[in-house]
Design an enzyme around this catalytic site. Sequence first.
Site, PDB file in Angstrom:
ATOM      1  N   SER A   1       0.740  -1.150   0.009  1.00 46.83           N
ATOM      2  CA  SER A   1       0.044  -0.009   0.099  1.00 46.83           C
ATOM      3  C   SER A   1       1.000   1.182  -0.124  1.00 46.83           C
ATOM      4  CB  SER A   1      -0.846   0.049   1.242  1.00 46.83           C
ATOM      5  OG  SER A   1      -1.614  -1.222   1.075  1.00 46.83           O
TER       6      SER A   1
ATOM      7  N   GLU B   1       0.082  -2.919  13.093  1.00 45.46           N
ATOM      8  CA  GLU B   1      -0.672  -2.704  11.953  1.00 45.46           C
ATOM      9  C   GLU B   1      -2.165  -3.330  12.420  1.00 45.46           C
ATOM     10  OE1 GLU B   1      -0.715  -4.657   7.556  1.00 45.46           O
ATOM     11  OE2 GLU B   1       0.095  -5.706   8.856  1.00 45.46           O
TER      12      GLU B   1
END
Length: 401
Positions: free
Chosen positions: A158, A241
């Site tokens: 990403s 995360e």
Amino acid sequence: MDFKDSDAEATYRAAARAWLDANIAEHDAGHYPDDMTKAKAWQARKAAGGYACITWPQEWGGGGGTPIESVIFGQEEARHAVDGSYFTIGLGMCVPTVMAYADDATKRRFVGPAVRGDEIWSQLFSEPAGGSDVAAIRTRAVRDGDDWVINGQKVWTSGAHYSDYGIVLVRTNPDVPKHQGLTMFWLDLKAPGIEIRPIHQMSGGSSFNEVWFEDVRISDAQRLGPVDGGWKVALFTLMNERLAIGTSGGVGPEDILAFAAQANGADGPLLKDTAFRQTLADWWVQSEGLRNTRMRTITALSKGQVPGPESSIGKIVAANQLQAIGNTAVEAGDQYGIISDPALTPLKGAFHAATMWAPGLRIAGGTDEILKNIIAERVLGLPGEIRVDKDQAFRDLPVGA
């Protein structure tokens, strides 16, 4: 569980709200050439005010505050339409890893610019042959004197196309079991030998990327943690995360309730459909469970405690709910459900966006199956899955194992 602010928390909330009200107005009055420039300007404004990375030490550019203060500011900031998505991966996952494992010189170089939004980071873990198994990494780093030479491929990275730096997990020893031969490094994504190709997504965007490494040379000084000790570093990153993406955002039960009040189903008004009403009730119960679970986390932070596994639970429930709500609204639109033009669809296309984005959210930060295993094994104490590759050298494993 306490739903009320303490006196000190209420004082902090009032100060944060006042700062936001004043600074949002000034920020929105500015003129920016693009969304990223606008986002960087807001990040810099927060850093100057002591509201960026509130829990980080002031010496590294943070606010020197407490976890509950960070939660309170986040709640108040969410009342405004500001975009911090460019910095989520860097400040939520990558830079905390740098702070935990890099030397002081590296931290002095990178932490402050990241906090101010001057530089953006991405995380390079997933690979085509690895699937959900982070330890199945085949990108190699070979020692060459004081340097390492990297060759291989990452995927689903990403933000790589607009990032300046990244952290990368690579295999440095194929002669030991797969979890034991990994090493983590930070690197410059503009370095020679790195090629980044955005992936066109079904949503129409290109937030994910493929990244190739061809004889990319980096210094051993860029290593984060010990050689072949990267799995422990990776777990630290993954923990952050899952906390960073523990909630889905996007549409919720209240949004589809408003939609159903005006939409028709196969047999009349959607809101009068018995099956839909039952499903809506289930979503509402889930949302209340998520809200109260988040309140448990906030209460723990307020008391100086370490939160439990709520982030894994929250991501599983929120991501699946987001997908279900989006799908239901799109299907209720019948032949018009495929229209994604924000000017022609309810909530400016939010339901359509949920349908397209939610499958990726169910993979990001650990698939549903991985997170269920974590909860089963590490929270409920159930027996672990049988792993036939536990004691095998990585080089002896078949591709895809």
